[in-house]
Enzyme design. Structure first.
Site, PDB file in Angstrom:
ATOM      1  N   TYR A  37      -4.646   3.662   7.946  1.00 52.00           N
ATOM      2  CA  TYR A  37      -6.214   3.730   8.086  1.00 52.00           C
ATOM      3  C   TYR A  37      -7.085   3.753   9.348  1.00 52.00           C
ATOM      4  O   TYR A  37      -6.030   4.939  10.181  1.00 52.00           O
ATOM      5  CB  TYR A  37      -6.047   1.411   7.891  1.00 52.00           C
ATOM      6  CG  TYR A  37      -5.169   1.776   6.345  1.00 52.00           C
ATOM      7  CD1 TYR A  37      -5.763   1.897   4.828  1.00 52.00           C
ATOM      8  CD2 TYR A  37      -4.562   1.114   7.017  1.00 52.00           C
ATOM      9  CE1 TYR A  37      -4.677   1.865   4.164  1.00 52.00           C
ATOM     10  CE2 TYR A  37      -3.355   0.439   6.104  1.00 52.00           C
ATOM     11  CZ  TYR A  37      -3.586   0.530   4.718  1.00 52.00           C
ATOM     12  OH  TYR A  37      -2.821   0.792   3.100  1.00 52.00           O
ATOM     13  N   SER A  72       0.678  -1.204   0.560  1.00 50.71           N
ATOM     14  CA  SER A  72      -0.173  -0.375  -0.070  1.00 50.71           C
ATOM     15  C   SER A  72       0.973   1.430   0.054  1.00 50.71           C
ATOM     16  O   SER A  72      -0.185   2.561   0.146  1.00 50.71           O
ATOM     17  CB  SER A  72      -1.156   0.103   1.159  1.00 50.71           C
ATOM     18  OG  SER A  72      -2.067  -0.900   0.491  1.00 50.71           O
ATOM     19  N   VAL A 129       1.435  -3.728   3.784  1.00 53.62           N
ATOM     20  CA  VAL A 129       1.282  -5.096   4.526  1.00 53.62           C
ATOM     21  C   VAL A 129       2.298  -5.996   4.297  1.00 53.62           C
ATOM     22  O   VAL A 129       2.139  -6.691   4.601  1.00 53.62           O
ATOM     23  CB  VAL A 129      -0.215  -5.935   4.107  1.00 53.62           C
ATOM     24  CG1 VAL A 129      -1.410  -5.464   4.546  1.00 53.62           C
ATOM     25  CG2 VAL A 129      -0.005  -6.614   2.493  1.00 53.62           C
ATOM     26  N   TYR A 167      -3.933  -2.357 -10.537  1.00 54.55           N
ATOM     27  CA  TYR A 167      -3.218  -2.028  -8.481  1.00 54.55           C
ATOM     28  C   TYR A 167      -2.069  -3.550  -8.047  1.00 54.55           C
ATOM     29  O   TYR A 167      -1.529  -3.109  -7.445  1.00 54.55           O
ATOM     30  CB  TYR A 167      -5.359  -2.292  -8.135  1.00 54.55           C
ATOM     31  CG  TYR A 167      -4.890  -2.541  -6.592  1.00 54.55           C
ATOM     32  CD1 TYR A 167      -4.810  -0.863  -6.002  1.00 54.55           C
ATOM     33  CD2 TYR A 167      -5.246  -3.609  -5.804  1.00 54.55           C
ATOM     34  CE1 TYR A 167      -4.899  -0.801  -4.772  1.00 54.55           C
ATOM     35  CE2 TYR A 167      -5.395  -3.437  -4.707  1.00 54.55           C
ATOM     36  CZ  TYR A 167      -4.798  -2.249  -3.615  1.00 54.55           C
ATOM     37  OH  TYR A 167      -5.118  -2.574  -2.511  1.00 54.55           O
ATOM     38  N   LYS A 191       0.462   3.415  -3.001  1.00 50.01           N
ATOM     39  CA  LYS A 191      -0.849   4.324  -2.776  1.00 50.01           C
ATOM     40  C   LYS A 191      -0.607   5.723  -3.007  1.00 50.01           C
ATOM     41  O   LYS A 191      -1.232   6.795  -3.338  1.00 50.01           O
ATOM     42  CB  LYS A 191      -2.103   3.821  -2.036  1.00 50.01           C
ATOM     43  CG  LYS A 191      -2.232   2.739  -1.909  1.00 50.01           C
ATOM     44  CD  LYS A 191      -3.091   2.422  -1.010  1.00 50.01           C
ATOM     45  CE  LYS A 191      -3.762   0.732  -0.895  1.00 50.01           C
ATOM     46  NZ  LYS A 191      -4.690   0.609   0.454  1.00 50.01           N
TER      47      LYS A 191
HETATM   48  N1  GLN Z   1      -2.032  -5.369  -1.982  1.00 55.97           N
HETATM   49  C1  GLN Z   1      -3.144  -5.025  -0.581  1.00 55.97           C
HETATM   50  C2  GLN Z   1      -3.836  -4.909  -0.786  1.00 55.97           C
HETATM   51  O1  GLN Z   1      -4.925  -4.412  -1.248  1.00 55.97           O
HETATM   52  C3  GLN Z   1      -2.557  -3.868  -0.314  1.00 55.97           C
HETATM   53  C4  GLN Z   1      -3.160  -3.865   0.948  1.00 55.97           C
HETATM   54  C5  GLN Z   1      -2.191  -2.727   2.588  1.00 55.97           C
HETATM   55  O2  GLN Z   1      -1.453  -3.069   2.282  1.00 55.97           O
HETATM   56  N2  GLN Z   1      -2.674  -2.231   3.599  1.00 55.97           N
HETATM   57  O3  GLN Z   1      -4.851  -5.483   0.033  1.00 55.97           O
END
Ligand code: GLN
Length: 306
Positions: A241, A66, A259, A193, A69
């Site tokens: 988050y 993530s 993650v 994505y 992003k």
């Molecule tokens: N690729 C992961 C997902 O969509 C990214 C989530 C994350 O890093 N929090 O679940």
């Protein structure tokens, strides 16, 4: 002298984290990530002077997930400007990164660009009128330029592994499609994505790539200063988050987690910080990564609240 002190601090943090028995849980819902050794720990700091200091496994590439992003948001704002905000909000969600709850209540407009639904909307926005490979090439160009490192790449095995288990993200994308907030067929948006999330970088590369958000002399000008501040504001409020408030309280810097166990944090005018420890806390943010940045920020006196 400052550099010597900082190097000593990074070495101490890496040693402390190596000895830590409670390391959190490695993400298992993406099978490739479940294979990563939770004993890994790396930290790197890119300074305004251009120097990059590091300790631990800071040269080992990990899945940025993530954290990608942040880069797609920068590209989307460059491409669409404020029009992007008709498709995604700027408020913290107070919910898990992959939650679907608010999406129905709020008519398919995700709360912010960092929850999965919001990131899918951002990726969908930059994909419109293009092929996924063009967008991924643009993303890699942006990141390689930011990091000044052409070796940065996408790990296809990680992308395929996420693609095969992407049920929740497909549900989010399809729900947005039903509400008129997806412009491309959802498999194209999801495919783009999962590949953006599968970009791999070491802590040293990620800290270097984050310098464009640092401002001041050592910051490559990839976005305008006003946009840089706004991306930082979103990282502060939404980057972790439902753990964003806690990260702001503990660390006091804008940050974005993934993650894969990575965190990018920005000390404005001072440093771009990357840390990697694959074990996550119950909110899906790196457990020891957060602790490490907290110690670093406290010892260095880095905070946006001074
Ligand atoms: N690729 C992961 C997902 O969509 C990214 C989530 C994350 O890093 N929090 O679940």
């Amino acid at each position: 002298m400052e550099t010597l002190k900082l190097q000593g601090l990074l070495d101490r943090i890496a040693a402390q984290m190596a000895a830590e028995p409670e390391r959190g849980q490695v993400a298992t819902y993406i099978p490739e990530l479940a294979k990563i050794d939770p004993a890994r720990f790396g930290i790197a700091v890119a300074l305004a002077s251009g120097e990059v200091l590091s300790a631990g496994d800071a040269a080992e590439a990990f899945s940025i997930q993530s954290i990608s992003k942040v880069f797609t948001l920068a590209i989307a704002l460059g491409r669409l400007g404020d029009q992007l905000w008709s498709r995604v909000g700027r408020e913290p969600s107070g919910l898990a990164f992959n939650s679907i709850l608010q999406l129905e209540q709020e008519n398919g407009i995700p709360r912010n660009p960092f929850v999965n639904a919001g990131a899918l909307a951002v990726t969908d926005a930059i994909l419109q009128g293009h092929q996924p490979r063009e967008i991924l090439a643009e993303l890699l160009r942006f990141i390689r330029l930011a990091a000044d490192d052409d070796a940065i790449h996408i790990n296809d095995a990680v992308a395929r592994s996420e693609q095969a288990t992407a049920h929740r993200n497909i549900a989010l994308a399809e729900f947005m499609a039903a509400m008129g907030n997806l412009r491309n067929p959802s498999p194209l948006t999801i495919g783009t994505y999962v590949h953006q999330c599968a970009v791999e970088m070491s802590c040293r590369q990620l800290a270097s790539a984050g310098r464009f958000l640092m401002g001041g002399k050592g910051s490559p000008r990839l976005v305008s200063p006003a946009r840089m501040r706004r991306i930082n504001a979103l990282m502060m409020m939404c980057g972790h988050y439902d753990g964003s408030g806690e990260f702001a309280y503990q660390v006091g810097l804008p940050g974005k987690s993934g993650v894969g166990g990575g965190i990018l944090a920005i000390a404005p005018n001072e440093a771009s910080i990357a840390v990697w420890s694959p074990g996550l806390n119950h909110r899906g943010n790196s457990k020891l990564g957060t602790e490490a940045i907290e110690i670093l920020a406290r010892e260095m006196g880095w905070s946006v609240f001074d």
